[in-house]
Scaffold this active site. Structure first.
Site, PDB file in Angstrom:
ATOM      1  N   GLU A  26      31.733  50.433  39.498  1.00 35.44           N
ATOM      2  CA  GLU A  26      32.896  50.371  39.147  1.00 35.44           C
ATOM      3  C   GLU A  26      33.562  49.958  37.997  1.00 35.44           C
ATOM      4  O   GLU A  26      33.373  48.971  37.883  1.00 35.44           O
ATOM      5  CB  GLU A  26      34.359  50.207  40.678  1.00 35.44           C
ATOM      6  CG  GLU A  26      35.520  50.130  40.715  1.00 35.44           C
ATOM      7  CD  GLU A  26      35.629  49.056  41.549  1.00 35.44           C
ATOM      8  OE1 GLU A  26      36.648  48.916  41.752  1.00 35.44           O
ATOM      9  OE2 GLU A  26      35.312  48.988  42.745  1.00 35.44           O
ATOM     10  N   ARG A  80      42.128  48.104  33.854  1.00 36.10           N
ATOM     11  CA  ARG A  80      42.314  47.317  33.188  1.00 36.10           C
ATOM     12  C   ARG A  80      42.531  46.720  32.093  1.00 36.10           C
ATOM     13  O   ARG A  80      42.673  45.756  31.513  1.00 36.10           O
ATOM     14  CB  ARG A  80      41.674  45.103  34.040  1.00 36.10           C
ATOM     15  CG  ARG A  80      42.083  45.781  35.766  1.00 36.10           C
ATOM     16  CD  ARG A  80      41.644  44.247  36.204  1.00 36.10           C
ATOM     17  NE  ARG A  80      40.825  44.335  37.698  1.00 36.10           N
ATOM     18  CZ  ARG A  80      40.746  43.989  38.661  1.00 36.10           C
ATOM     19  NH1 ARG A  80      39.815  42.423  37.833  1.00 36.10           N
ATOM     20  NH2 ARG A  80      40.782  43.977  39.486  1.00 36.10           N
ATOM     21  N   THR A 115      41.169  49.782  40.446  1.00 36.81           N
ATOM     22  CA  THR A 115      42.827  49.842  40.767  1.00 36.81           C
ATOM     23  C   THR A 115      43.397  50.455  40.473  1.00 36.81           C
ATOM     24  O   THR A 115      44.435  50.866  39.118  1.00 36.81           O
ATOM     25  CB  THR A 115      42.854  48.706  39.630  1.00 36.81           C
ATOM     26  OG1 THR A 115      41.900  47.590  38.861  1.00 36.81           O
ATOM     27  CG2 THR A 115      43.517  47.802  39.642  1.00 36.81           C
ATOM     28  N   LYS A 139      38.193  50.299  51.578  1.00 31.00           N
ATOM     29  CA  LYS A 139      37.629  49.331  51.005  1.00 31.00           C
ATOM     30  C   LYS A 139      38.497  48.167  52.397  1.00 31.00           C
ATOM     31  O   LYS A 139      39.272  48.062  52.033  1.00 31.00           O
ATOM     32  CB  LYS A 139      38.160  49.297  49.806  1.00 31.00           C
ATOM     33  CG  LYS A 139      38.296  47.954  48.819  1.00 31.00           C
ATOM     34  CD  LYS A 139      39.069  48.155  47.639  1.00 31.00           C
ATOM     35  CE  LYS A 139      38.600  46.568  46.853  1.00 31.00           C
ATOM     36  NZ  LYS A 139      39.252  46.952  45.289  1.00 31.00           N
TER      37      LYS A 139
END
Length: 207
Positions: free
Chosen positions: A40, A44, A68, A128
């Site tokens: 993953e 960012r 994210t 998650k």
């Protein structure tokens, strides 16, 4: 691939932040050599999508996801870059249909039973658990299991190699997410031998 199949590919998903996309293929090759097939990459840094492209082009057997994911505007660029799945820190019902329409497997985050129930109503059975330690850790997941027995989890957030086995021992945990197989300093230094060794140790965490 559906998200549950992706999470079953190994006990640990490295969650990484990449500043230089040129390092991404070396990182992916080191993880693959250590037995990890899923990564993953967090959105960012400006290099994130280029890192996905580089891995898909040079390490095609690696299953690459983006993390994210916060807004619908991020979905199309992730698909264009070649991401196979997307991960969100929380549950946003509006994103569920948008991600599905784009053809991405989706792993949204939840922290409470109420959020898990809302995700279940939206047709999701794999979630998650984030941030795992703040949400009750292994105790919290064990309490959720009897009331939502059809939901499986990937706990993420504050999990290291030392406590990952306790999470992996739970029947409702498919895998854990964390940075420990690919620490930021090892990525920065291009220390692929270290990352390969850490990946081997991560794969062995599930007894």
């Amino acid at each position: 691939m559906n998200v549950r199949d992706i999470l079953k590919a190994g006990p640990v998903i490295p969650v990484v932040t990449i500043d230089d996309a040129a390092q991404a293929p070396g990182l992916a090759k080191a993880l693959m050599a250590g037995g990890i097939r899923v990564i993953e990459i967090t959105l960012r840094t400006p290099a994130a999508l280029d890192a996905v492209r580089a891995i898909r082009a040079q390490v095609p057997d690696m299953i690459v996801g983006i993390g994210t994911l916060l807004d619908a505007e991020q979905v199309a660029p992730a698909v264009e870059a070649g991401a196979v799945f997307a991960v969100s820190p929380g549950f946003d019902q509006a994103l569920v249909a948008q991600v599905a329409a784009a053809g991405l497997a989706y792993l949204p985050g939840i922290q409470t039973v109420s959020e898990a129930m809302a995700a279940r109503r939206a047709g999701l059975d794999t979630l998650k658990f984030f941030p795992a330690k703040a949400a009750g850790g292994t105790y919290g997941l064990d309490q959720i299991r009897p009331v939502l027995p059809d939901i499986a989890f990937c706990p993420t957030g504050g999990i290291g190699a030392e406590d990952a086995p306790a999470y992996l021992a739970l029947p409702n945990v498919l895998c854990v997410g964390g940075s420990f197989p690919a620490p930021a300093d090892a990525i920065r230094d291009g220390d692929w031998a270290r990352i390969e060794e850490l990946a081997r140790k991560a794969v062995a965490l599930r007894g």
